[in-house]
Design a protein around this motif. Sequence first.
Motif, PDB file in Angstrom:
ATOM      1  N   ASP A  26     -65.958 -39.941 -13.989  1.00  0.00           N
ATOM      2  CA  ASP A  26     -66.181 -41.048 -14.910  1.00  0.00           C
ATOM      3  C   ASP A  26     -65.692 -42.380 -14.340  1.00  0.00           C
ATOM      4  O   ASP A  26     -65.750 -43.395 -15.018  1.00  0.00           O
ATOM      5  CB  ASP A  26     -65.561 -40.779 -16.275  1.00  0.00           C
ATOM      6  CG  ASP A  26     -64.054 -40.647 -16.220  1.00  0.00           C
ATOM      7  OD1 ASP A  26     -63.483 -40.749 -15.122  1.00  0.00           O
ATOM      8  OD2 ASP A  26     -63.449 -40.435 -17.279  1.00  0.00           O
ATOM      9  N   HIS A  27     -65.206 -42.383 -13.107  1.00  0.00           N
ATOM     10  CA  HIS A  27     -64.923 -43.625 -12.389  1.00  0.00           C
ATOM     11  C   HIS A  27     -65.020 -43.358 -10.888  1.00  0.00           C
ATOM     12  O   HIS A  27     -65.129 -42.207 -10.479  1.00  0.00           O
ATOM     13  CB  HIS A  27     -63.580 -44.242 -12.799  1.00  0.00           C
ATOM     14  CG  HIS A  27     -62.365 -43.425 -12.513  1.00  0.00           C
ATOM     15  ND1 HIS A  27     -61.875 -42.482 -13.375  1.00  0.00           N
ATOM     16  CD2 HIS A  27     -61.533 -43.413 -11.458  1.00  0.00           C
ATOM     17  CE1 HIS A  27     -60.785 -41.934 -12.852  1.00  0.00           C
ATOM     18  NE2 HIS A  27     -60.566 -42.483 -11.694  1.00  0.00           N
ATOM     19  N   GLN A  58     -71.949 -41.552  -9.470  1.00  0.00           N
ATOM     20  CA  GLN A  58     -70.740 -42.361  -9.467  1.00  0.00           C
ATOM     21  C   GLN A  58     -70.542 -42.960  -8.076  1.00  0.00           C
ATOM     22  O   GLN A  58     -70.928 -42.360  -7.077  1.00  0.00           O
ATOM     23  CB  GLN A  58     -69.528 -41.517  -9.833  1.00  0.00           C
ATOM     24  CG  GLN A  58     -68.289 -42.303 -10.168  1.00  0.00           C
ATOM     25  CD  GLN A  58     -68.494 -43.311 -11.275  1.00  0.00           C
ATOM     26  OE1 GLN A  58     -68.487 -44.504 -11.007  1.00  0.00           O
ATOM     27  NE2 GLN A  58     -68.687 -42.864 -12.490  1.00  0.00           N
TER      28      GLN A  58
END
Length: 105
Positions: A26-27, A58
């Motif tokens: 998520d990052h 990502q």
Amino acid sequence: MPAKLALATALFALTNSAVGAESYPDHPITLVVPYAAGGSSDVLARLLGERLSKSLGQQIVIDNRSGAARRLGTETAAKSAPDGWSRGLGGTPRGIVRGVRTGVR
């Protein structure tokens, strides 16, 4: 070299399942390269990062940490938190170059 790159991408993706987070990633993920920018390991890391970025959705950040005979980059990767957001790239650049020049796959 495409077969090696595909294998590296698959192994990286498999090790991500050990993290266990449902929202992973998520990052951005950091890939620490213990060699100078512009060398064969840097090129391999950038190719790997590009493919992983597409498959994981990502950004992969390449962090070149050369110096002290690979020790700086290796220590950076080893001392990073074991949360799956930082990875280290190892290997021998000479072995990669020889494999490409001789056509060994």
